[in-house]
Design a protein around this motif. Structure first.
Motif, PDB file in Angstrom:
ATOM      1  N   ARG A 168       0.809  -1.207   0.000  1.00  0.00           N
ATOM      2  CA  ARG A 168       0.000   0.000   0.000  1.00  0.00           C
ATOM      3  C   ARG A 168       0.854   1.275   0.000  1.00  0.00           C
ATOM      4  NH1 ARG A 168      -5.488   0.983   1.828  1.00  0.00           N
ATOM      5  NH2 ARG A 168      -5.598  -1.131   2.657  1.00  0.00           N
ATOM      6  N   GLN A 169       1.986   1.232   0.718  1.00  0.00           N
ATOM      7  CA  GLN A 169       2.851   2.408   0.770  1.00  0.00           C
ATOM      8  C   GLN A 169       3.388   2.746  -0.613  1.00  0.00           C
ATOM      9  OE1 GLN A 169       6.224   2.044   3.399  1.00  0.00           O
ATOM     10  NE2 GLN A 169       7.030   4.076   2.920  1.00  0.00           N
ATOM     11  N   LEU A 170       3.844   1.717  -1.333  1.00  0.00           N
ATOM     12  CA  LEU A 170       4.348   1.935  -2.692  1.00  0.00           C
ATOM     13  C   LEU A 170       3.246   2.490  -3.591  1.00  0.00           C
ATOM     14  CD1 LEU A 170       6.600   1.475  -4.883  1.00  0.00           C
ATOM     15  CD2 LEU A 170       5.531  -0.755  -5.272  1.00  0.00           C
ATOM     16  N   VAL A 171       2.052   1.926  -3.486  1.00  0.00           N
ATOM     17  CA  VAL A 171       0.946   2.335  -4.353  1.00  0.00           C
ATOM     18  C   VAL A 171       0.542   3.778  -4.077  1.00  0.00           C
ATOM     19  CG1 VAL A 171      -1.473   1.895  -4.916  1.00  0.00           C
ATOM     20  CG2 VAL A 171       0.101  -0.027  -4.648  1.00  0.00           C
ATOM     21  N   GLU A 172       0.392   4.134  -2.820  1.00  0.00           N
ATOM     22  CA  GLU A 172      -0.022   5.496  -2.479  1.00  0.00           C
ATOM     23  C   GLU A 172       1.008   6.521  -2.929  1.00  0.00           C
ATOM     24  OE1 GLU A 172      -0.668   5.189   1.689  1.00  0.00           O
ATOM     25  OE2 GLU A 172      -2.736   4.430   1.485  1.00  0.00           O
ATOM     26  N   GLN A 173       2.288   6.197  -2.717  1.00  0.00           N
ATOM     27  CA  GLN A 173       3.339   7.127  -3.138  1.00  0.00           C
ATOM     28  C   GLN A 173       3.423   7.217  -4.657  1.00  0.00           C
ATOM     29  OE1 GLN A 173       4.781   9.256  -1.485  1.00  0.00           O
ATOM     30  NE2 GLN A 173       5.209   8.602   0.592  1.00  0.00           N
ATOM     31  N   ALA A 174       3.185   6.111  -5.351  1.00  0.00           N
ATOM     32  CA  ALA A 174       3.214   6.130  -6.820  1.00  0.00           C
ATOM     33  C   ALA A 174       2.139   7.065  -7.367  1.00  0.00           C
ATOM     34  CB  ALA A 174       3.031   4.719  -7.374  1.00  0.00           C
ATOM     35  N   VAL A 175       0.946   7.016  -6.800  1.00  0.00           N
ATOM     36  CA  VAL A 175      -0.133   7.901  -7.236  1.00  0.00           C
ATOM     37  C   VAL A 175       0.244   9.362  -6.976  1.00  0.00           C
ATOM     38  CG1 VAL A 175      -2.528   8.570  -6.840  1.00  0.00           C
ATOM     39  CG2 VAL A 175      -1.909   6.144  -6.939  1.00  0.00           C
ATOM     40  N   ARG A 176       0.826   9.650  -5.797  1.00  0.00           N
ATOM     41  CA  ARG A 176       1.220  11.020  -5.469  1.00  0.00           C
ATOM     42  C   ARG A 176       2.331  11.517  -6.388  1.00  0.00           C
ATOM     43  NH1 ARG A 176       4.816  13.996  -2.535  1.00  0.00           N
ATOM     44  NH2 ARG A 176       6.133  12.152  -2.194  1.00  0.00           N
ATOM     45  N   LEU A 177       3.340  10.673  -6.631  1.00  0.00           N
ATOM     46  CA  LEU A 177       4.449  11.064  -7.496  1.00  0.00           C
ATOM     47  C   LEU A 177       3.981  11.301  -8.929  1.00  0.00           C
ATOM     48  CD1 LEU A 177       7.233   8.661  -6.181  1.00  0.00           C
ATOM     49  CD2 LEU A 177       7.150  11.136  -5.905  1.00  0.00           C
ATOM     50  N   ASP A 178       3.024  10.515  -9.360  1.00  0.00           N
ATOM     51  CA  ASP A 178       2.490  10.702 -10.710  1.00  0.00           C
ATOM     52  C   ASP A 178       1.833  12.066 -10.840  1.00  0.00           C
ATOM     53  OD1 ASP A 178       1.669   9.368 -13.389  1.00  0.00           O
ATOM     54  OD2 ASP A 178      -0.215  10.158 -12.593  1.00  0.00           O
ATOM     55  N   GLU A 179       1.093  12.479  -9.832  1.00  0.00           N
ATOM     56  CA  GLU A 179       0.454  13.793  -9.861  1.00  0.00           C
ATOM     57  C   GLU A 179       1.501  14.903  -9.912  1.00  0.00           C
ATOM     58  OE1 GLU A 179      -1.967  13.812  -6.407  1.00  0.00           O
ATOM     59  OE2 GLU A 179      -3.518  12.495  -7.243  1.00  0.00           O
ATOM     60  N   LEU A 180       2.566  14.782  -9.089  1.00  0.00           N
ATOM     61  CA  LEU A 180       3.633  15.783  -9.097  1.00  0.00           C
ATOM     62  C   LEU A 180       4.328  15.837 -10.454  1.00  0.00           C
ATOM     63  CD1 LEU A 180       5.287  15.157  -5.595  1.00  0.00           C
ATOM     64  CD2 LEU A 180       3.837  17.088  -6.261  1.00  0.00           C
ATOM     65  N   THR A 181       4.616  14.663 -10.988  1.00  0.00           N
ATOM     66  CA  THR A 181       5.339  14.591 -12.259  1.00  0.00           C
ATOM     67  C   THR A 181       4.525  15.199 -13.398  1.00  0.00           C
ATOM     68  OG1 THR A 181       6.463  12.582 -11.530  1.00  0.00           O
ATOM     69  CG2 THR A 181       6.457  13.027 -13.886  1.00  0.00           C
ATOM     70  N   LYS A 182       3.251  14.891 -13.444  1.00  0.00           N
ATOM     71  CA  LYS A 182       2.417  15.415 -14.518  1.00  0.00           C
ATOM     72  C   LYS A 182       2.252  16.925 -14.408  1.00  0.00           C
ATOM     73  CE  LYS A 182       0.004  11.230 -15.872  1.00  0.00           C
ATOM     74  NZ  LYS A 182      -1.283  10.524 -16.071  1.00  0.00           N
ATOM     75  N   ALA A 183       2.227  17.422 -13.196  1.00  0.00           N
ATOM     76  CA  ALA A 183       2.164  18.875 -13.025  1.00  0.00           C
ATOM     77  C   ALA A 183       3.432  19.529 -13.556  1.00  0.00           C
ATOM     78  CB  ALA A 183       1.962  19.214 -11.547  1.00  0.00           C
ATOM     79  N   ARG A 199      12.123   0.983  -6.316  1.00  0.00           N
ATOM     80  CA  ARG A 199      11.004   0.777  -5.392  1.00  0.00           C
ATOM     81  C   ARG A 199      11.204   1.582  -4.105  1.00  0.00           C
ATOM     82  NH1 ARG A 199       9.510  -3.164  -2.887  1.00  0.00           N
ATOM     83  NH2 ARG A 199       7.279  -3.338  -3.270  1.00  0.00           N
ATOM     84  N   GLU A 200      12.397   1.535  -3.564  1.00  0.00           N
ATOM     85  CA  GLU A 200      12.662   2.226  -2.306  1.00  0.00           C
ATOM     86  C   GLU A 200      12.527   3.736  -2.465  1.00  0.00           C
ATOM     87  OE1 GLU A 200      12.917   0.794   0.611  1.00  0.00           O
ATOM     88  OE2 GLU A 200      12.561  -1.087  -0.477  1.00  0.00           O
ATOM     89  N   LEU A 201      12.971   4.261  -3.603  1.00  0.00           N
ATOM     90  CA  LEU A 201      12.833   5.696  -3.837  1.00  0.00           C
ATOM     91  C   LEU A 201      11.368   6.099  -3.951  1.00  0.00           C
ATOM     92  CD1 LEU A 201      15.730   6.346  -6.392  1.00  0.00           C
ATOM     93  CD2 LEU A 201      15.621   7.108  -4.009  1.00  0.00           C
ATOM     94  N   VAL A 202      10.575   5.266  -4.624  1.00  0.00           N
ATOM     95  CA  VAL A 202       9.151   5.562  -4.751  1.00  0.00           C
ATOM     96  C   VAL A 202       8.470   5.469  -3.388  1.00  0.00           C
ATOM     97  CG1 VAL A 202       6.958   4.777  -5.731  1.00  0.00           C
ATOM     98  CG2 VAL A 202       8.986   4.893  -7.177  1.00  0.00           C
ATOM     99  N   LYS A 203       8.766   4.430  -2.635  1.00  0.00           N
ATOM    100  CA  LYS A 203       8.150   4.279  -1.311  1.00  0.00           C
ATOM    101  C   LYS A 203       8.513   5.451  -0.399  1.00  0.00           C
ATOM    102  CE  LYS A 203       7.784   0.235   0.616  1.00  0.00           C
ATOM    103  NZ  LYS A 203       8.044  -1.109   1.179  1.00  0.00           N
ATOM    104  N   ALA A 204       9.722   6.005  -0.570  1.00  0.00           N
ATOM    105  CA  ALA A 204      10.131   7.163   0.222  1.00  0.00           C
ATOM    106  C   ALA A 204       9.541   8.461  -0.318  1.00  0.00           C
ATOM    107  CB  ALA A 204      11.659   7.249   0.254  1.00  0.00           C
ATOM    108  N   GLY A 205       8.927   8.396  -1.500  1.00  0.00           N
ATOM    109  CA  GLY A 205       8.340   9.587  -2.099  1.00  0.00           C
ATOM    110  C   GLY A 205       9.359  10.602  -2.570  1.00  0.00           C
ATOM    111  N   ASP A 206      10.564  10.124  -2.918  1.00  0.00           N
ATOM    112  CA  ASP A 206      11.659  11.024  -3.294  1.00  0.00           C
ATOM    113  C   ASP A 206      11.572  11.373  -4.775  1.00  0.00           C
ATOM    114  OD1 ASP A 206      14.013  12.412  -3.588  1.00  0.00           O
ATOM    115  OD2 ASP A 206      15.159  11.071  -2.280  1.00  0.00           O
ATOM    116  N   HIS A 207      10.744  12.354  -5.088  1.00  0.00           N
ATOM    117  CA  HIS A 207      10.520  12.743  -6.477  1.00  0.00           C
ATOM    118  C   HIS A 207      11.782  13.324  -7.108  1.00  0.00           C
ATOM    119  CE1 HIS A 207       9.054  15.473  -9.727  1.00  0.00           C
ATOM    120  NE2 HIS A 207       8.278  14.445  -9.980  1.00  0.00           N
TER     121      HIS A 207
END
Length: 974
Positions: A236-251, A370-378
């Protein structure tokens, strides 16, 4: 009485229940699946309709205070009582949750399945009328099955509106739910709808009682339900961060594109197209492949914009969003698989996350990413990888993880469909490769590229190309199939594709013959009701159904089979089934896309590049379908076969042609008349106009080496020029070169000229027009012009009108007012079933060399008297695949490839089910195509799993199977 009293207090035990429920939940069933839907705190069952032992249907209004009788509740939890429902997975899961809340004492004793801390009713006593329908080739939905079977009682059409009103949160202000008292009349109709569903289910069971699902298939269904109950854990942590990072990246990407383009919304297709036009780039599409092609030739800044467009369009985040929607309180996604999702083969389909089309990961450092995404390190992701959306796409698989204390073992069959097809067809050399432990994909790649190829070894990257060739060619595919599977993107060139197809078929003659044998058996069963056996496959008709019995004992069903005429005018097997729009229609066994009866090499095809021999057709050429120029998917080579010469065109005897009397097999067309043919009003090749609305073309042979004053066409070995014909007033008694004659008054007759081949024809194409009754002297000029190469032309050629081998009827040419004639022709409707669906214009006698066939203009038709002669030697024959939206081409559409594909894939599916049953004591959490994902204790070995998975089923002895596997701490593609 629900239960009939016997002696004393003993009751006759309930044997069967037929059930339907109506429920409500704030969770969106379509997005989250039934497990999350039933888990919602506000989930409840409103209506419960049941028939006990095929008795009258009783509706219990639970929303208004009714209670289900105790004996029925006990029967729901009793593993010995058979429970029927349509899409019974829904009823079983919902009743599991409902019983657990309202009757915990019964639920605890029900022997529920699942071992992840969640318990559901044991699927073993449950049966599904949807599976029963699918097994017999019928639709999935209750309403469609009822309509197809013509049941007396049909599912009520008001159901959708009633479900929306009572079963989803209310849209009325101040209300959470619409209750029965808010609409009493609707509620009574809802209860009737609930009762009707059970009545329809029972009618389906009665109607299909002679076509039961075998017990072993029900066991496979129960195994599938166990896997759905178990589910697969989500990080779940990976999934939630992936969705958040995608929003940041697209912006960030959107802002960068705004800076580069000045557009208000650079994600708008229309705005971006307009910007590209300002940069001098024209494009009809901004699809992935189109944008990738544009990038290759675009200037740097434009290429950057296009690259950002690709990143912005990445849709992998939808998988993550689906996971968040479906993950339950136990951290697992359940109900990911639909049993018998493909009812023509019985293969599984996937829902919610759609595991069967996951992005294929290829990153070497998945763990770090994976670890970078889970940490939310955009910032670090952007610095290390640049393309963040691509990284997120690569990590979708890795979002599925084993439970603590477990690991994943991923095992899959090695080339299972290639092994099955080789075994069925008796292609022994391939089977020996498999028994020796060889890799068929590596072997194919070695032949393609002339280098050794080893899986995970030397030139291992070429193995995927060999795999594509195997999968494309094994079922009759050709150049188009290779392209659709990505052959060009993988480095193959256009010139390599057709030789690859040819060599594959030459090396596998038994497989090619097997296509024909299956086709013949199918037609024999439908036409004469004669059962046939082709190897270990049985084909027979029974009670209006066509069945194929597989080695496992399972049967494939085709409803209401017929021998009909397909869109190509050829004989085909059709049956009733769900078409691409999910509607119940009569369909061809390959959907009208694959042509199988053949035209010989050398047959000219009218393309937008001119007249081209069929074997030289390339996919970038368009062909004429009788109405417009259309694209296609290239050639399909059908080997060497005996052909007939039909009006100068060599084709297989079964090939259908259109005559004035309708579609006729070529072998039976002698003496019949050609039908009317609409043609294009003009076409170009290499910038040179070859055919105009007021001109007609016909062939003329000239010797090689002549000096032309005209530019040669780019078409291989075919050259064009204009020949000036005699004017009708010319003195025909004098000797002079016809090429020096002035233009005739007959609309500039353009003649195509081609490389010189020795004439094999005893006839000469003749031209007849109003006011010109004899061509005898003109024929002499032709003989003189041919410089002796026409020496084998018959003397005393039959010039009388009723004996023309090829002619144009008097008064039919648009000589006086071509525009008016053209307008008349264009107003005529194009009837797919009655016009000749061909890019060729037939009829030039017995001329065996068809490279010089030419068209007649719109409004004309061919003369009568089709000549049919047999040939005495086999010839290489070809077809063209997927010709435009109308699939128009004169070859006819056969079905054998699709039927063989169904058999092969169906048997492969049975082998997978046998393997999963062998591995049943392990924790299978998912399966994708021929791959099984097992959640194992840490001490389990890969070799143990692969050995059990690779065991050959007893019902297909002699088949060589092999399974490979690997272990991982998250799901990945090795």
């Amino acid at each position: 009485m629900l239960c009939r009293l016997l002696k004393g207090n003993d009751m006759e035990k309930i044997k069967t229940l037929s059930i339907d429920i109506e429920s409500r939940s704030s969770a969106d069933l379509g997005k989250c699946g039934v497990y999350k839907y039933a888990e919602s705190p506000d989930f409840d069952i409103l209506l419960f309709a049941v028939s006990v032992d095929e008795g009258p249907v009783k509706v219990y209004d639970l929303a208004c205070g009714d209670t289900i009788p105790e004996e029925v509740v006990r029967a729901l939890a009793d593993a010995s009582v058979i429970k029927w429902a349509h899409n019974s997975s829904f009823e079983r899961v919902c009743l599991s949750v409902w019983l657990g809340r309202n009757y915990p004492q019964h639920f605890r004793s029900c022997g529920g399945s699942g071992d992840s801390g969640r318990r559901y009713l044991d699927p073993a006593p449950w049966r599904c009328s949807m599976v029963l329908a699918a097994y017999n080739g019928l639709p999935f939905s209750l309403s469609q099955v009822g309509a197809v079977l013509g049941l007396e009682e049909q599912k009520m059409k008001e159901g959708k509106d009633l479900i929306r009103y009572f079963c989803t949160p209310s849209r009325t202000a101040g209300r959470t739910w619409n209750l029965p008292e808010h609409a009493p009349e609707k509620w009574e109709l809802f209860k009737k709808y609930n009762r009707r569903d059970v009545e329809v289910e029972m009618q389906i069971l009665d109607r299909l009682k002679n076509y039961p699902v075998p017990d072993f298939v029900w066991e496979e269904y129960h195994l599938s339900e166990e896997i759905n109950d178990r589910g697969i854990m989500i990080d779940r942590q990976l999934v939630e961060q992936a969705v958040r990072l995608d929003e940041l990246t697209k912006a960030d990407i959107t802002e960068r594109m705004k800076c580069l383009t000045g557009l208000e919304n650079p994600n708008s297709v229309s705005q971006l197209k307009g910007w590209l036009e300002g940069q001098g780039i024209q494009t009809d599409s901004l699809g992935k492949k189109d944008v990738q092609e544009l990038i290759k030739s675009a200037p740097p800044e434009t290429a950057e914009v296009l690259s950002l467009r690709l990143q912005l369009a990445k849709s992998s985040v939808k998988k993550y969003q689906a996971m968040l929607s479906a993950v339950c309180d136990d951290g697992r996604c359940h109900g990911l698989f639909k049993f018998y999702g493909a009812n023509r083969t019985g293969r599984f389909s996937s829902s919610i996350i759609q595991l069967q089309n996951l992005y294929r990961n290829s990153m070497p450092d998945l763990e770090q990413a994976r670890e970078l995404v889970k940490a939310g390190d955009h910032e670090m992701l952007s610095l290390l990888y640049g393309n963040v959306p691509e990284v997120l796409a690569q990590l979708v698989r890795t979002a599925m993880i084993p439970a603590p204390g477990y690991k994943f073992i991923v095992a899959d069959f090695s080339a299972i469909e290639a092994r099955v097809l080789s075994h069925l067809a008796g292609e022994t050399w391939r089977s020996k490769v498999f028994w020796a432990g060889g890799d068929i994909y590596c072997m194919s790649a070695s032949q393609m590229f002339g280098v050794p190829v080893e899986k995970h070894g030397v030139n291992g990257h070429l193995r995927q190309k060999g795999k594509i060739a195997e999968l494309a060619c094994g079922y009759g595919g050709s150049v188009g199939a290779l392209k659709s599977m990505g052959a060009l993107e993988m480095g193959l060139t256009e010139d390599e594709l057709q030789p690859l197809v040819d060599s594959w078929r030459s090396a596998n003659p038994h497989i090619v013959q097997y296509w024909y044998d299956i086709d013949s058996a199918m037609k024999k069963a439908v036409k004469a009701h004669i059962p046939s056996k082709v190897g270990c496959i049985e084909v027979f008709c029974k009670s209006g159904m066509l069945f194929i019995r597989l080695p496992s004992g399972r049967m494939l069903a085709y409803a209401k089979p017929q021998i009909g005429m397909n869109r190509f005018g050829g004989e085909s097997i059709t049956y009733m089934g769900l078409d691409s729009t999910k509607k119940w229609n009569r369909i061809e066994t390959f959907g009208g896309k694959l042509v199988e009866n053949c035209l010989a090499e050398g047959t000219s095809v009218l393309t937008d590049c001119g007249l081209v021999p069929i074997e030289s057709i390339s996919e970038n050429m368009k062909v004429w379908d009788g109405k417009e120029w259309v694209s296609h998917n290239g050639l399909i080579y059908q080997g060497r076969r005996l052909v007939l010469n039909v009006g100068g065109i060599r084709m297989t005897p079964e090939h259908k042609i259109l005559t004035k009397g309708g579609w006729i097999e070529s072998g039976k067309a002698k003496g019949l008349d050609w039908a009317d043919v609409p043609l294009p009003d003009g076409y170009k090749t290499s910038g040179e106009q070859l055919l105009r609305k007021d001109s007609v073309a016909m062939p003329l042979r000239v010797r090689e080496g002549e000096n032309y004053s005209f530019k040669r066409s780019q078409i291989k070995e075919i050259y064009y020029k204009i020949l000036r014909m005699h004017d009708w007033k010319t003195d025909r008694g004098s000797k002079h070169d016809p090429r020096n004659e002035p233009s005739s008054g007959m609309g500039r007759l353009a003649l195509d000229e081609a490389k010189m081949h020795r004439s094999k024809s005893p006839c000469l194409p003749q031209l007849r027009r109003q006011g010109y009754k004899s061509l005898r002297s003109l024929a002499g000029k032709f003989l003189e012009f041919l410089a002796g190469h026409g020496a084998d032309l018959a003397k005393g050629a039959r010039f009388r009108q009723n004996r023309q081998q090829c002619g144009i009827l008097a008064g039919k040419l648009p000589l006086d007012d071509p525009e008016a004639e053209l307008a008349k022709q264009e107003e005529r409707p194009v009837d797919r079933d009655t016009i000749l669906e061909a890019p060729l214009i037939r009829g030039s006698g017995t001329d065996g060399d068809r490279e010089n066939n030419s068209p007649v203009p719109i409004g004309s038709r061919m003369a009568s008297g089709i000549n049919v002669q047999s040939t005495r030697f086999p010839t290489r024959v070809y077809d063209i695949r997927d010709c435009g939206p109308r699939h128009r081409f004169t070859v006819w559409n056969g079905q054998r490839f699709c039927i063989v594909r169904n058999c092969t894939q169906a048997i492969s599916r049975d082998i997978l089910c046998y393997a999963m049953n062998t591995l049943r004591n392990y924790r299978i959490v998912a399966h994708v195509h021929d791959e099984v994902i097992i959640e194992c204790p840490l001490g389990t070995s890969v070799e143990e799993i692969c050995e059990k998975m690779g065991r050959t089923p007893p019902w297909i002895p002699g088949l060589s199977l092999k399974a490979d596997g690997y272990e991982c701490s998250f799901y990945m593609k090795s």
